[in-house]
Design a protein around this motif. Structure first.
Motif, short mmCIF file in Angstrom:
data_model
loop_
_atom_site.label_atom_id
_atom_site.label_comp_id
_atom_site.label_asym_id
_atom_site.label_seq_id
_atom_site.Cartn_x
_atom_site.Cartn_y
_atom_site.Cartn_z
N PRO A 134 0.80 -1.23 0.00
CA PRO A 134 0.00 0.00 0.00
C PRO A 134 0.83 1.27 0.00
CG PRO A 134 -0.05 -1.07 2.16
CD PRO A 134 0.61 -2.03 1.22
N GLU A 135 2.12 1.17 0.33
CA GLU A 135 2.97 2.35 0.39
C GLU A 135 3.56 2.72 -0.98
OE1 GLU A 135 3.29 4.01 3.16
OE2 GLU A 135 2.32 2.56 4.49
N ALA A 136 3.35 1.90 -1.99
CA ALA A 136 3.98 2.12 -3.29
C ALA A 136 3.47 3.41 -3.94
CB ALA A 136 3.72 0.94 -4.21
N ARG A 137 4.37 4.15 -4.61
CA ARG A 137 4.01 5.38 -5.29
C ARG A 137 3.94 5.20 -6.80
NH1 ARG A 137 7.62 9.42 -5.26
NH2 ARG A 137 6.18 11.14 -5.05
N TYR A 138 4.55 4.13 -7.32
CA TYR A 138 4.62 3.93 -8.76
C TYR A 138 3.87 2.66 -9.15
CZ TYR A 138 8.36 7.36 -8.43
OH TYR A 138 9.09 8.49 -8.17
N LEU A 163 14.44 3.78 -2.78
CA LEU A 163 13.26 4.15 -3.57
C LEU A 163 12.55 2.93 -4.13
CD1 LEU A 163 12.54 7.14 -5.70
CD2 LEU A 163 12.33 4.94 -6.84
N VAL A 164 13.31 1.95 -4.60
CA VAL A 164 12.67 0.75 -5.14
C VAL A 164 11.94 -0.02 -4.04
CG1 VAL A 164 13.08 -1.49 -6.23
CG2 VAL A 164 14.26 0.55 -7.09
N LEU A 165 12.58 -0.19 -2.90
CA LEU A 165 11.96 -0.93 -1.81
C LEU A 165 10.71 -0.23 -1.28
CD1 LEU A 165 15.16 -1.98 0.18
CD2 LEU A 165 13.66 -3.51 -1.10
N ARG A 166 10.78 1.07 -1.16
CA ARG A 166 9.68 1.83 -0.56
C ARG A 166 8.59 2.17 -1.58
NH1 ARG A 166 6.25 3.58 2.91
NH2 ARG A 166 6.39 5.65 3.81
N ASP A 167 8.99 2.75 -2.72
CA ASP A 167 8.01 3.35 -3.63
C ASP A 167 7.56 2.41 -4.75
OD1 ASP A 167 8.19 5.60 -2.13
OD2 ASP A 167 9.39 6.74 -3.54
N VAL A 168 8.34 1.37 -5.03
CA VAL A 168 7.93 0.39 -6.04
C VAL A 168 7.31 -0.84 -5.38
CG1 VAL A 168 8.69 -1.12 -7.92
CG2 VAL A 168 9.65 1.19 -7.70
N LEU A 169 8.00 -1.38 -4.37
CA LEU A 169 7.52 -2.59 -3.71
C LEU A 169 6.57 -2.29 -2.56
CD1 LEU A 169 10.89 -4.54 -3.71
CD2 LEU A 169 8.92 -4.91 -5.20
#
Length: 350
Positions: A134-138, A163-169
Motif C-alpha cells: 500500500p505504500e507504493a508510489r509507482y 526508492l525501489v523498496l519503498r516506492d515500487v515494492l
C-alpha cells in the motif's frame, strides 16, 4: 500454505535442495526484476539473483522468520546489488566509437547510463501478478518502463535501493531501514532526494512539447490498438527508407539515445539529421521484427548485407509513445537481441 512453507523451510534447513528450490521458485522472477531495476542490466540481474539464492541457501539456518521469507530474500538481493554497484567492474564502460563518421553533433550528453540494457517483456509475464504494498508510489507498469529504469540509474546506489523498496515494492520505511541496515531518518532523507530526481526525470521524459503540469505521466495500458498502428507505421517507414514518414510519427522534442554511447539527440531537426546521416544512408535497406521491452514496443532492426543474401542484426530500438506519437527511441546494440529471441540474420526474402 503457511504450514507448507514451514515444512519446506525445515526440510531445506536439513539440506533438502528440492525443498529449497520449491521454497524460492515463486520469488525468483520478481527478485530478478528487482535486481534489474537497481542494476539496469539483465545480465547483472541474473548474476545477482544466482548469488542471492546461493547466499539464501547457505544462510537459511539464520532465517529467524521475524520477517517473511520474501522480505528476507529481498534484503539479501538488495545488498547483493549494492555490493555489485560498489565493485570496480561497475565503472562506466567506454563506449565504442559510432561507425558513421558523418553523424551530426548530438544535442547533449543525455541521461542514459552506459550500462543500461532493455528487459524483454516475455520475462514480465508474471510481474503484473505481484501486487505492490500500500505504500507504493509507482504503478507496476511504470516502474519497469525504460524512462523509470534510466531515472533510477541517475541515483546513488543506496537512494536507488531505498526508492525501489519503498516506492515500487511498498515496504514501510521501518522495513526499508532494517533491510538496508540504516536508520529510518537516513532512509527518509534518501527517499526525499531520490523522489525529486526520479520525478523530475520522468516529468522531463514525458513532456511532448505541450505545457503539461503533472509531476509524472500516468501509467498507461500497454500494447493498445493505437500503439500497434503506430508501430506498423514506423516499421513501414523504416523498411521503405521513408524519412518524411518517420519524422511525421515523432513529437517535436523527441529524444534519440544509444547506450552505451552517452549521447542524445533531441528535437525533430536533430532527429532528421541523424536518420538522414546514419539510418537512411544511400544503399541501405532494412527489415524489421517487432518485439517488446520494458512494457513498451520494440523493433529488431536488420540491415541488408550487400555481399550476401541476408539481413544482419543491426540494433534493437525501444520505442516510447504518448498520445499516438513517438516521444523517444532508444537504440541498443546487437548484443541484447538474443535475449529477445531475435535471430542474428534474416533471409533476403520470406
Amino acid at each position: 500454505m503457511e504450514m507448507d512453507t514451514t515444512d519446506l523451510i525445515a526440510r531445506a534447513r536439513a539440506g533438502d535442495h528440492n525443498a529449497f528450490r520449491d521454497l524460492v521458485q515463486g520469488h525468483s522472477h520478481e527478485l530478478q526484476v528487482h535486481c534489474y531495476r537497481i542494476l539496469g542490466s539483465l545480465q547483472e540481474a541474473e548474476d545477482a539473483l544466482q548469488e542471492t539464492l546461493v547466499s539464501a541457501w547457505r544462510n537459511l539456518g539464520g532465517f529467524g522468520q521475524q520477517s517473511s521469507l520474501r522480505t528476507w530474500l529481498y534484503k539479501i538481493a538488495t545488498n547483493r546489488c549494492l555490493s555489485m554497484l560498489r565493485a570496480t567492474s561497475r565503472r562506466p564502460r567506454i563506449a565504442p566509437p559510432l561507425p558513421e563518421a558523418t553523424l551530426p553533433e548530438p544535442s547533449g550528453a543525455g541521461d542514459a547510463p552506459p550500462w543500461l540494457e532493455p528487459y524483454p517483456d516475455v520475462l514480465l509475464d508474471h510481474l503484473v501478478d505481484q501486487r505492490p504494498g500500500p505504500e507504493a508510489r509507482y504503478e507496476t507498469t511504470e516502474a519497469i518502463s525504460l524512462a523509470f529504469i534510466t531515472a533510477l540509474q541517475l541515483l546513488p546506489p543506496r537512494q536507488r535501493a531505498a526508492l525501489v523498496l519503498r516506492d515500487v515494492l511498498g515496504y514501510r520505511a521501518a522495513e526499508v531501514a532494517q533491510m538496508l541496515d540504516a536508520t529510518q531518518e537516513s532512509v527518509q532523507s534518501a527517499l526525499k532526494r531520490a523522489r525529486a530526481t526520479v520525478d523530475n526525470h520522468l516529468a522531463d521524459s514525458s513532456s511532448t512539447g505541450s505545457s503539461g503540469t503533472g509531476n509524472r505521466r500516468p501509467a498507461r495500458q500497454p500494447d493498445t490498438a493505437a500503439e500497434h498502428r503506430l508501430v506498423a507505421r514506423l516499421t513501414d517507414a523504416l523498411e521503405r527508407a521513408d524519412l518524411d514518414a518517420l519524422i511525421e510519427l515523432l513529437v517535436s522534442d523527441v529524444r534519440l539515445s544509444m547506450p552505451p554511447a552517452m549521447l542524445e539527440y533531441r528535437g525533430i531537426e536533430s532527429a532528421q539529421r541523424f536518420f538522414a546521416a546514419a539510418t537512411f544512408r544511400p544503399g541501405r535497406s532494412y527489415r524489421v521484427v517487432s518485439t517488446r521491452a520494458n512494457g513498451q514496443p520494440a523493433l529488431g532492426l536488420y540491415l541488408a548485407d550487400p555481399h550476401a543474401s541476408v539481413y544482419r542484426a543491426y540494433a534493437l530500438l525501444v520505442i516510447t509513445t504518448a498520445d499516438g506519437q513517438i516521444t523517444a527511441i532508444t537504440g541498443f546494440n546487437t548484443n541484447v537481441m538474443t535475449r529477445f529471441g531475435l535471430p542474428r540474420t534474416l533471409p533476403e526474402t520470406d
